[in-house]
Design a protein around this motif. Sequence first.
Motif, PDB file in Angstrom:
ATOM      1  N   ILE A 273       0.877  -1.176   0.000  1.00 16.92           N
ATOM      2  CA  ILE A 273       0.000   0.000   0.000  1.00 16.92           C
ATOM      3  C   ILE A 273       0.909   1.219   0.000  1.00 16.92           C
ATOM      4  O   ILE A 273       1.537   1.529   1.026  1.00 16.92           O
ATOM      5  N   PRO A 274       1.039   1.911  -1.121  1.00 21.83           N
ATOM      6  CA  PRO A 274       1.968   3.039  -1.211  1.00 21.83           C
ATOM      7  C   PRO A 274       1.594   4.132  -0.210  1.00 21.83           C
ATOM      8  O   PRO A 274       0.403   4.411   0.010  1.00 21.83           O
ATOM      9  N   GLY A 275       2.551   4.698   0.453  1.00 24.11           N
ATOM     10  CA  GLY A 275       2.323   5.825   1.350  1.00 24.11           C
ATOM     11  C   GLY A 275       1.658   5.469   2.670  1.00 24.11           C
ATOM     12  O   GLY A 275       1.303   6.343   3.465  1.00 24.11           O
ATOM     13  N   TRP A 276       1.527   4.224   2.966  1.00 26.36           N
ATOM     14  CA  TRP A 276       0.794   3.779   4.158  1.00 26.36           C
ATOM     15  C   TRP A 276       1.435   4.307   5.456  1.00 26.36           C
ATOM     16  O   TRP A 276       0.747   4.741   6.378  1.00 26.36           O
TER      17      TRP A 276
END
Length: 484
Positions: A454-457
Amino acid sequence: MTEVRAAGVAAVIVLAAGASTRMKSGTSKLLHPVGGRSMLSWALDAAVSLQPDRLVVVVGQMRDQVEAHLDDIAPSAVRAFQASPLGTGHAVQCGLEALGEVSGEIVVTYGDVPLLSSRALGDLLASHRDEGNAVTVLTAVVEDPTGYGRVIRQGDQVQAIVEHRDASDEQLGLREINGGIYVFEAEILRAGLAQLRTDNDQGQLYLTDLVAYARGLGRRVGAFIEADVWQTQGVNDRVQLAAVNRELNRRIVREWMVRGVTVIDPATTWIERDVALAADVELWPGTILRGATTVGEGAVIGPDSRLTDVEVGPRAQVVRSEAVLALIGPGAQVGPFSYLRPGTELGQAGKIGAFVETKQARIGAGSKVPHLTYCGDAVIGESSNIGAGVIFANYDGASKSLSTVGSHSFVGSDTVLVAPVSVGDDAFVAAGSVITDDVPSGALAVARGRQAEIPGWVAQRRRRQAGASGPDRDGAAPSTGSNL
Ligand code: UD1
Ligand code: CA
């Protein structure tokens, strides 16, 4: 060792009925091992070397254990039973009764004198014959004769044997002791035993009194002095047991060195009697080789390794490991810290590495199980690689099953192979897989949850946490949990 020089004797009687009180053991003294064999089996080996027409073992105390052991090591030996230990003379009487009609030479030995060799017995018998004796006693001249019967001489003959506790101060000073091993002319033995009396400090029937008896009849009684005093050393307690074991081991290790084995530290290297080593084997400190272990030329064992009934091929290396009933192929490597249980067979140039346990595992030539693996009930082909932490899950709680891995295959780290399952040749299993279905040859198997990102999580979470107003009211730290 020199062979016995003439035809065999009529009988050997091995005394093994005494109470082994000083051992303080639930196991009969005679079953305690010296150099990997029971004391009794050493005694019987020496006895058999005299080629007796009959071999009698007098049993008594802990009879069941001793007889069960005899069933294994000397099923054809005659057993005589001495119900209570009334002395060495009484024990021989029991042995003679079991023999029935007998004439010729009768040799008496003890079950608890394990270092007595067939060479010494042969020499005793030869001197008995050469001197035309009625009785010949095996004696030794020792530093500390405490506890032994003393040999009272008259010229080249023995006049009498006096037990330590019955001896005068003058007799106690004698350092030639009775080793307790004799050759008797059968007629003298039979007649002498019949007239034994118990007028001694222990109130027992002493076999040793036959010496004075024979002399009284004008017969010759000789002594054969055994120069190697260890051969007359009886074992009465565990201190003597350790001493005899240490001495035997010293001799065995020395013998292997003479035959071309390098032993870095003889004092901490233990080699049992039935082990066989080739030339240029190298043994490091703390190596213990047991049972029928064999080690091929140029192999290096140790430090700190114990091999029991293991066959080690030429040039193999075993470092800090334990192995039982295993086969280690030529040039293979084991250890450090490997545990090879029964049925392990490691092929040529194969490897069982650190913290690996194997059992009923056939690992083919050139295959490697290098790190942190349990490999039970497995067959692995040639030149395969088993990754770190692979588990061959062979047990479902009720029964065990086999797993196979073919040749030139690769099982990734942390894989569980749930038996029964097979991985074919040239196959590939992805790390972290739980394999429950067969993997065909040439295939890649992946059996694990797919990875998601999950990018930027992380940044999102930090913002969420900063938005919350300090610690919770109950004082707990901010939750770091996520619902992933
Ligand atoms: C015996 C000798 C002693 C000798 C010593 C050597 C006698 C009287 N003394 O003493 O001169 O220096 O051995 O080690 O013989 N046994 C039986 N049944 C018995 C008694 C003994 O089978 O009733 C067996 C024992 O199991 C043992 C052997 O005979 O194997 C010797 O018996 P032990 O009591 O140890 O004799 P020692 O007192 O040592
Ligand atoms: Ca004794």
